[in-house]
Design an enzyme around this catalytic site. Structure first.
Site, PDB file in Angstrom:
ATOM      1  N   HIS A  50       0.844  -1.192   0.000  1.00  0.00           N
ATOM      2  CA  HIS A  50       0.000   0.000   0.000  1.00  0.00           C
ATOM      3  C   HIS A  50       0.882   1.244   0.000  1.00  0.00           C
ATOM      4  O   HIS A  50       2.093   1.155   0.205  1.00  0.00           O
ATOM      5  CB  HIS A  50      -0.942   0.004   1.222  1.00  0.00           C
ATOM      6  CG  HIS A  50      -0.241   0.055   2.542  1.00  0.00           C
ATOM      7  ND1 HIS A  50      -0.114  -1.037   3.373  1.00  0.00           N
ATOM      8  CD2 HIS A  50       0.382   1.071   3.176  1.00  0.00           C
ATOM      9  CE1 HIS A  50       0.546  -0.694   4.454  1.00  0.00           C
ATOM     10  NE2 HIS A  50       0.873   0.580   4.361  1.00  0.00           N
TER      11      HIS A  50
HETATM   12  P1  TYD Z   1      -2.208  -3.959   7.338  1.00  0.00           P
HETATM   13  O1  TYD Z   1      -2.344  -2.567   6.834  1.00  0.00           O
HETATM   14  O2  TYD Z   1      -2.748  -5.066   6.504  1.00  0.00           O
HETATM   15  O3  TYD Z   1      -0.689  -4.262   7.680  1.00  0.00           O
HETATM   16  P2  TYD Z   1       0.595  -4.314   6.689  1.00  0.00           P
HETATM   17  O4  TYD Z   1       0.670  -3.001   6.010  1.00  0.00           O
HETATM   18  O5  TYD Z   1       1.725  -4.566   7.597  1.00  0.00           O
HETATM   19  O6  TYD Z   1       0.449  -5.431   5.721  1.00  0.00           O
HETATM   20  O7  TYD Z   1      -2.847  -4.013   8.797  1.00  0.00           O
HETATM   21  C1  TYD Z   1      -3.304  -5.206   9.377  1.00  0.00           C
HETATM   22  C2  TYD Z   1      -4.562  -4.901  10.187  1.00  0.00           C
HETATM   23  O8  TYD Z   1      -4.252  -4.091  11.306  1.00  0.00           O
HETATM   24  C3  TYD Z   1      -5.609  -4.157   9.379  1.00  0.00           C
HETATM   25  O9  TYD Z   1      -6.869  -4.680   9.738  1.00  0.00           O
HETATM   26  C4  TYD Z   1      -5.492  -2.736   9.853  1.00  0.00           C
HETATM   27  C5  TYD Z   1      -5.022  -2.892  11.286  1.00  0.00           C
HETATM   28  N1  TYD Z   1      -4.165  -1.815  11.784  1.00  0.00           N
HETATM   29  C6  TYD Z   1      -4.584  -1.066  12.861  1.00  0.00           C
HETATM   30  O10 TYD Z   1      -5.699  -1.243  13.392  1.00  0.00           O
HETATM   31  N2  TYD Z   1      -3.754  -0.099  13.348  1.00  0.00           N
HETATM   32  C7  TYD Z   1      -2.546   0.145  12.800  1.00  0.00           C
HETATM   33  O11 TYD Z   1      -1.816   1.037  13.285  1.00  0.00           O
HETATM   34  C8  TYD Z   1      -2.123  -0.634  11.662  1.00  0.00           C
HETATM   35  C9  TYD Z   1      -0.777  -0.389  11.013  1.00  0.00           C
HETATM   36  C10 TYD Z   1      -2.968  -1.601  11.196  1.00  0.00           C
END
Ligand code: TYD
Length: 140
Positions: A50
């Site tokens: 992302h």
């Molecule tokens: P995600 O964005 O998929 O993580 P990555 O970029 O590492 O692949 O995040 C995983 C899950 O955690 C998603 O449901 C969003 C949640 N999340 C939070 O609630 N707070 C946060 O600070 C972050 C980074 C993610």
């Protein structure tokens, strides 16, 4: 200009071991509003995929290692993080991927804003469209 900006967080070592302090506007170039960490990543799993519209982050691999790929829609660069006193700055609208997490990896991320799903671009095609439109508006 390189997409890979590494901060030297300055480990305070003595004969007992090491210590790193992270401080807003001292060694971290923004107000720290959120800290999260990624650990126990399953073998072969990659994460990220992302970009953010506004968020600024610094990623520190406090244990183990992982490989970051940063992509501004024009060029792609990568770096392996494995030193707990080095921080990767991720700012601007940059697509990021994390790969090759070691089994023991603990990846800590400092951010200048609370979690906000509206700040994410999660489709690579949308990201490319966004950055190319922005580039044509800026004329560069
Ligand atoms: P995600 O964005 O998929 O993580 P990555 O970029 O590492 O692949 O995040 C995983 C899950 O955690 C998603 O449901 C969003 C949640 N999340 C939070 O609630 N707070 C946060 O600070 C972050 C980074 C993610």
């Amino acid at each position: 200009m390189s997409l890979i900006k590494i901060l030297d967080l300055q480990s305070l070592g003595d004969d007992r071991g090491s210590l790193v302090a992270l401080e807003t506007h001292r060694n971290i170039p923004f107000d720290i509003k959120r800290v999260y960490y990624i650990f126990d990543t399953r073998n072969g799993v990659s994460r990220g995929f992302h970009a953010h519209l506004e968020l600024k982050q610094v990623a520190v691999c406090v244990r183990g290692s992982c490989r970051f790929v940063l992509d501004d829609g024009h060029c792609k660069e990568e770096v392996v993080l494995r030193e707990p006193d080095k921080g990767l700055v991720i700012d601007g609208v940059v697509w990021r991927e994390m790969h090759d997490f070691s089994e023991d990896c603990i990846l800590m991320v400092l951010a200048d804003e609370y979690y906000d799903e509206n700040d994410y671009i999660r489709s690579y095609d949308e990201f490319l469209t966004y950055v190319s439109e922005r580039r044509s508006i800026k004329g560069g």
